[in-house]
Motif scaffolding. Structure first.
Motif, PDB file in Angstrom:
ATOM      1  N   PHE A 199       0.823  -1.206   0.000  1.00 36.68           N
ATOM      2  CA  PHE A 199       0.000   0.000   0.000  1.00 36.68           C
ATOM      3  C   PHE A 199       0.864   1.266   0.000  1.00 36.68           C
ATOM      4  O   PHE A 199       0.522   2.256  -0.653  1.00 36.68           O
ATOM      5  CB  PHE A 199      -0.962   0.000   1.186  1.00 36.68           C
ATOM      6  N   ILE A 200       1.983   1.243   0.698  1.00 35.21           N
ATOM      7  CA  ILE A 200       2.868   2.402   0.689  1.00 35.21           C
ATOM      8  C   ILE A 200       3.497   2.572  -0.693  1.00 35.21           C
ATOM      9  O   ILE A 200       3.640   3.691  -1.191  1.00 35.21           O
ATOM     10  CB  ILE A 200       3.940   2.275   1.791  1.00 35.21           C
ATOM     11  N   LEU A 201       3.840   1.467  -1.345  1.00 32.17           N
ATOM     12  CA  LEU A 201       4.364   1.538  -2.709  1.00 32.17           C
ATOM     13  C   LEU A 201       3.312   2.077  -3.677  1.00 32.17           C
ATOM     14  O   LEU A 201       3.627   2.890  -4.559  1.00 32.17           O
ATOM     15  CB  LEU A 201       4.855   0.159  -3.156  1.00 32.17           C
ATOM     16  N   MET A 217       1.565   9.134  -6.314  1.00 32.92           N
ATOM     17  CA  MET A 217       2.075  10.506  -6.249  1.00 32.92           C
ATOM     18  C   MET A 217       2.957  10.830  -7.448  1.00 32.92           C
ATOM     19  O   MET A 217       2.957  11.964  -7.939  1.00 32.92           O
ATOM     20  CB  MET A 217       2.838  10.731  -4.943  1.00 32.92           C
ATOM     21  N   LEU A 218       3.682   9.856  -7.949  1.00 30.48           N
ATOM     22  CA  LEU A 218       4.460  10.093  -9.165  1.00 30.48           C
ATOM     23  C   LEU A 218       3.544  10.316 -10.363  1.00 30.48           C
ATOM     24  O   LEU A 218       3.823  11.160 -11.224  1.00 30.48           O
ATOM     25  CB  LEU A 218       5.424   8.928  -9.418  1.00 30.48           C
ATOM     26  N   VAL A 219       2.443   9.577 -10.427  1.00 21.45           N
ATOM     27  CA  VAL A 219       1.452   9.801 -11.485  1.00 21.45           C
ATOM     28  C   VAL A 219       0.878  11.207 -11.372  1.00 21.45           C
ATOM     29  O   VAL A 219       0.709  11.914 -12.373  1.00 21.45           O
ATOM     30  CB  VAL A 219       0.328   8.733 -11.430  1.00 21.45           C
ATOM     31  N   ALA A 220       0.595  11.639 -10.151  1.00 18.97           N
ATOM     32  CA  ALA A 220       0.056  12.991  -9.944  1.00 18.97           C
ATOM     33  C   ALA A 220       1.051  14.056 -10.377  1.00 18.97           C
ATOM     34  O   ALA A 220       0.651  15.138 -10.808  1.00 18.97           O
ATOM     35  CB  ALA A 220      -0.323  13.183  -8.479  1.00 18.97           C
ATOM     36  N   ILE A 252       6.673  18.900  -3.746  1.00 19.59           N
ATOM     37  CA  ILE A 252       5.880  18.217  -2.718  1.00 19.59           C
ATOM     38  C   ILE A 252       5.554  16.793  -3.155  1.00 19.59           C
ATOM     39  O   ILE A 252       5.659  15.847  -2.379  1.00 19.59           O
ATOM     40  CB  ILE A 252       4.588  19.000  -2.407  1.00 19.59           C
ATOM     41  N   GLY A 253       5.163  16.616  -4.424  1.00 21.91           N
ATOM     42  CA  GLY A 253       4.784  15.292  -4.916  1.00 21.91           C
ATOM     43  C   GLY A 253       5.932  14.308  -4.944  1.00 21.91           C
ATOM     44  O   GLY A 253       5.808  13.176  -4.464  1.00 21.91           O
ATOM     45  N   LEU A 302       9.253   9.906  -2.518  1.00 23.07           N
ATOM     46  CA  LEU A 302      10.525   9.449  -1.949  1.00 23.07           C
ATOM     47  C   LEU A 302      10.391   9.141  -0.461  1.00 23.07           C
ATOM     48  O   LEU A 302      10.982   8.176   0.040  1.00 23.07           O
ATOM     49  CB  LEU A 302      11.608  10.504  -2.178  1.00 23.07           C
ATOM     50  N   PHE A 303       9.599   9.945   0.239  1.00 21.67           N
ATOM     51  CA  PHE A 303       9.354   9.715   1.656  1.00 21.67           C
ATOM     52  C   PHE A 303       8.631   8.377   1.857  1.00 21.67           C
ATOM     53  O   PHE A 303       8.927   7.635   2.793  1.00 21.67           O
ATOM     54  CB  PHE A 303       8.548  10.872   2.229  1.00 21.67           C
TER      55      PHE A 303
END
Length: 153
Positions: free
Chosen positions: A9-11, A17-20, A67-68, A73-74
């Protein structure tokens, strides 16, 4: 352990977020003017027969990209923080705040105009937030299970 369900789920949250970051967040077409918001810029372009004739206005929104990508990365860092579940839960909550900040700033920009539609980037933010919260739920379940097993010993 990396093979836990919360790692998946974290992945998913990181990928969303990369898609966003790399897909449009909001699009509006009114007459021959197309306005769009992405994580890199706010564009207002004049379009004739499907081709961009001129850029009317362009504003940088690079802070959305920062931010994204920072959130993605976070999230990858959180996956490898599995040794301490309490800290991992805290980091997931912090990542949720980053994702909500991204979504809030993007929504703020889109409320300047009336007619528009949210694009794939906006829905990816929602998917990232849901996946992040689901991971938090599974991390807390693991923590409860470990505490109950410690009580039995």
């Amino acid at each position: 352990m990396l093979q836990r369900i919360q790692s998946i789920f974290i992945l998913i949250s990181a990928l969303a977020m990369l898609v966003a970051c790399f897909f449009p967040i909001w699009i509006r077409i009114e007459g021959d003017v197309q306005t769009s918001l992405s994580a890199l810029c706010w564009l207002e372009e004049r379009v004739v027969e499907g081709k961009v004739v001129e850029t009317v206005q362009a504003k940088s929104t690079i802070y959305l990209m920062v931010i994204g990508i920072g959130s993605a990365l976070f999230a990858l860092y959180i996956i490898f923080a599995y040794q301490n579940r309490t800290r991992q839960m805290f980091l997931v909550v912090v990542n949720s705040l980053l994702i909500m900040t991204f979504g809030g700033v993007a929504t703020y920009h889109t409320y300047q105009y009336d007619n528009g539609s949210y694009a794939i980037g906006f829905f990816a933010v929602i998917i990232a937030l849901i996946a992040n919260q689901t991971a938090r739920i599974f991390i807390s379940r693991d923590e409860k299970m470990v505490r109950s097993a410690d009580r039995l010993r």
